[in-house]
Design a protein around this motif. Sequence first.
Motif, PDB file in Angstrom:
ATOM      1  N   ASP A 169       0.858  -1.193   0.000  1.00 42.46           N
ATOM      2  CA  ASP A 169       0.000   0.000   0.000  1.00 42.46           C
ATOM      3  C   ASP A 169       0.891   1.238   0.000  1.00 42.46           C
ATOM      4  OD1 ASP A 169      -2.467  -1.396   0.164  1.00 42.46           O
ATOM      5  OD2 ASP A 169      -2.046  -1.823   2.274  1.00 42.46           O
ATOM      6  N   SER A 174      -4.892   4.754  -4.414  1.00 46.96           N
ATOM      7  CA  SER A 174      -6.068   3.982  -4.002  1.00 46.96           C
ATOM      8  C   SER A 174      -5.803   2.481  -4.125  1.00 46.96           C
ATOM      9  CB  SER A 174      -7.277   4.362  -4.862  1.00 46.96           C
ATOM     10  OG  SER A 174      -6.956   4.154  -6.232  1.00 46.96           O
ATOM     11  N   GLU A 175      -4.838   2.097  -4.981  1.00 44.13           N
ATOM     12  CA  GLU A 175      -4.535   0.670  -5.166  1.00 44.13           C
ATOM     13  C   GLU A 175      -3.045   0.444  -5.105  1.00 44.13           C
ATOM     14  OE1 GLU A 175      -6.968  -1.864  -7.850  1.00 44.13           O
ATOM     15  OE2 GLU A 175      -7.199   0.028  -8.933  1.00 44.13           O
ATOM     16  N   ASN A 179      -1.529  -3.766  -8.835  1.00 42.93           N
ATOM     17  CA  ASN A 179      -2.933  -3.794  -9.287  1.00 42.93           C
ATOM     18  C   ASN A 179      -3.137  -2.811 -10.437  1.00 42.93           C
ATOM     19  OD1 ASN A 179      -2.840  -5.161  -6.908  1.00 42.93           O
ATOM     20  ND2 ASN A 179      -4.774  -4.392  -6.109  1.00 42.93           N
TER      21      ASN A 179
END
Length: 890
Positions: A169, A174-175, A179
């Motif tokens: 993270d 946000s990802e 990802n």
Amino acid sequence: MAAEATALWQPRDEGLREICGLLEQHISPNSDQSRIWQQLQHYNQLPDFNNYLVFILAHAEGKSLEVRQAAGLLLKNNLRATFSSLSSSYRQYIKSELLPCLGASDRTIRSTVGTIISVLVQLDRVAGWPELLQVLARCLASNDFNHMEGAMDAIYKICEDVPEELDVDVPGLSERPINIFMPRLLQFFQSPHAILRKLSLGSINQFIVVMPAALFMSMDQYLQGLFHLAKDPSAEVRKLVCSAFVQLIEVRPSFLEPHLRNVIEYLLQANKDPDDEVSLEACEFWSAYCDGTLPPDSLREYLPRLIPVLMLNMAYADDDETLFDAEEDESFPDRDQDLKPRFHSSRFHGSDNMEDDEDTVNTWNLRKCSAAGLDILSNVFGEEILPTLMPLIQQKLSATSDSNWKEREAAVLAIGAIAEGCINGLYPHLPEIIAFLIPLLDDKFPLIRSITCWTLSRFSKFIVQSIGHKDGYEQFDKVLTGLLRRILDTNKRVQEAACSAFATLEEEAADELAPRLEIILHHLLCAYGKYQRRNLRILYDAIGTLADAVGSELNQPKYLDILMPPLITKWQQLSNSDKDLFPLLECFTSISQALGPGFSQFAEPVYQRCIGLIQIQLLAKVDHVTAGVQYDKEFIVCSLDLLSGLAEGLGGGIESLVAKSNLRDLLLQCCMDQIADIRQSAFALLGDLARVCPAHLHPRLADFLSVAAEQLSAAAVKEAVSVANNACWAIGELAVQVHQEIAPVVLAVISCLVPILQNAEGLNKSLLENSAITLGRLAWVCPELMAPHVEHFIQSWCTTLCIIRDDYEKEDAFRGLCAIVRVNPSGVVSSLAYLCKAVASWHEIRSQDLHNEICQVLNGYKQMLGDGAWKQCMSTLDPQAVQRLSRFGV
């Protein structure tokens, strides 16, 4: 941000000219590299030197690509060394100059920038460079080839070096990065550009083992992509497809299970790919499959098609480097690169030495991988493979023309590869197989002679077991004399194979060699006179193995007159800095143990040389100029191990040598060395000396015990389990000799040994056994100190005592057990069943005194408990244990 950073720093023209000039000299083959290196070191002191380097990489359009690339590679190395000391504004400047270069028009610049970016991610983490992810994402989405390829090159290198960094993270995102990138990477599988297909597949493959959610959720699409790329025109892409299937079958076989037929069909074809690297990667699949968790049945139906492919690939390729080396006869001097690094295994006291003493480094290729695949298939499917394989072997062996020699060689390799797995099916035919192989030892082609040596060695156990049967001794004799002939071959590769094969046969034959000892020694010492350095190392091993095999049989003047003079001459010729001493030291270790007291006539100069080597190397560690040699720990380790061999062989006879040397102080220094291998051998020698001349250790006894105890802390065991094992054993040996004087360390030692016994799972077996034995020896000499604590460790102690084989060390441990029970019988009563199981683990106790002591202990508990409670205790044991206990009168 880039403009802001650029505004903070600008290069001076003069500085740019100087550094570019220096870099031009740096890449020139004729320049004085040591002077240039000194100048670069001088520039490295300047705080903004790295800024100049990144500026040259990014902006020096008028300079050659080689100069710009050299600036980038120098920058990469500097960042590794000095990143933490760079000011934040200079860090920011470097990063800001790198990012626009991802889309540079020249691939060399893009690739160099990708390498530096990966290093920066390792140093500063993704979170320390949020702009990087934004720029990479923009480049991937740009549809401009240079930008896409530059970004993919950087991502591929990050995935190769620190894949975990993309699966974290990141504040403000946000990802997770992976990802964000995964969908685009998968799209690139369809790219018309081979480099993008290669980099995207190579990047995703790095995540198979860690399997982030992004890949797990995209698995179907990934597998479809693999099948799409399976027939890719680029060999590099096909190789990565094979690599993906190999990794998946190893770590995530369930994903492949529904597609297994297609995967196997594909890999059968890929195993015949015209590109050797693709076929090698495909070939890895068969071993990986057999080592994995999927049932072998799924592979069974393919064996008739797979085995011929493996056989085809086991023949030497025309460009195999071995073919060129094999032409060299013994008159060719060894080249430096022929002398592979060798690694000495430090002495280890116990049942399962974890060290792998394989000291050759070979090139892995399709031939070797195919032979390894056949070997593992034979172990999984056994004689089932013979109906397919044997006709192929016979067909290749019957091709007798000179042009087919590689086919014949591959057939002999195949017989050796299946020697272990197919032994049951081959067994009825082994006399004929071996009779067929023996004449091949004299084949005109050296590589057939050498592979025949290896294949015969694979059947050593059978050859030796057959000695008592009809014609068995005659066959053993033919193999033995055939290998001895090949030891004297004129071809260096055959010499090497014959020596190694003979060492294997020696291990199996042991005392069967005694009647042929004279002829064996004549051959080995004749080879000693003609071998060059590399094969001498293997010959030393064969001589050492012979000594181990025949033991005291070697201790006869007629044998020593052949063996010792050439070895001693070589010993005297080699200087204290010559690494050829290592195998000779190892060889002397085996000889000294085999000869026992018979080695005493050679002992003094050998002993003194070992002491001298250790002293010189300990000095070289702090001041190599004064020592006159470069430091190398192997000299210390090999010397300590030879001293252990002398202690074991000479017994008390070593005492006079120890008395007039400073071994005690040197040994203590080695026990405290930072290097684990040195400590491991030092504690082995400490234990050996404790057995034969404990009085000479006495003045520093407290120091030795304290240092040994330190090796048993949880952290020390985790860091160097072999050191802990030897230290533990040495404490036990000292305890038996010095009795009550061990008292000051007893509680410290048991506080370390008890957790080892209580957390036995996954621990080295020898460490467990030595911990239980040493605990027993401490209990034997200081029962009153240990008895109050016995209830805390009696169960795990007895559990480990059950797995120790019957010998004098186990007897010592049980003397300690009996001593503790006498002092504190009630501390053991609640764990009596454990004690009974430990006693029942004995097959035979040779010491009548100990047998009587155990009888007293058991009968004492039977009286203490009364019939009812005693029977209750016996009912918890298995019938075999109860039956064994009856030998002790209960």
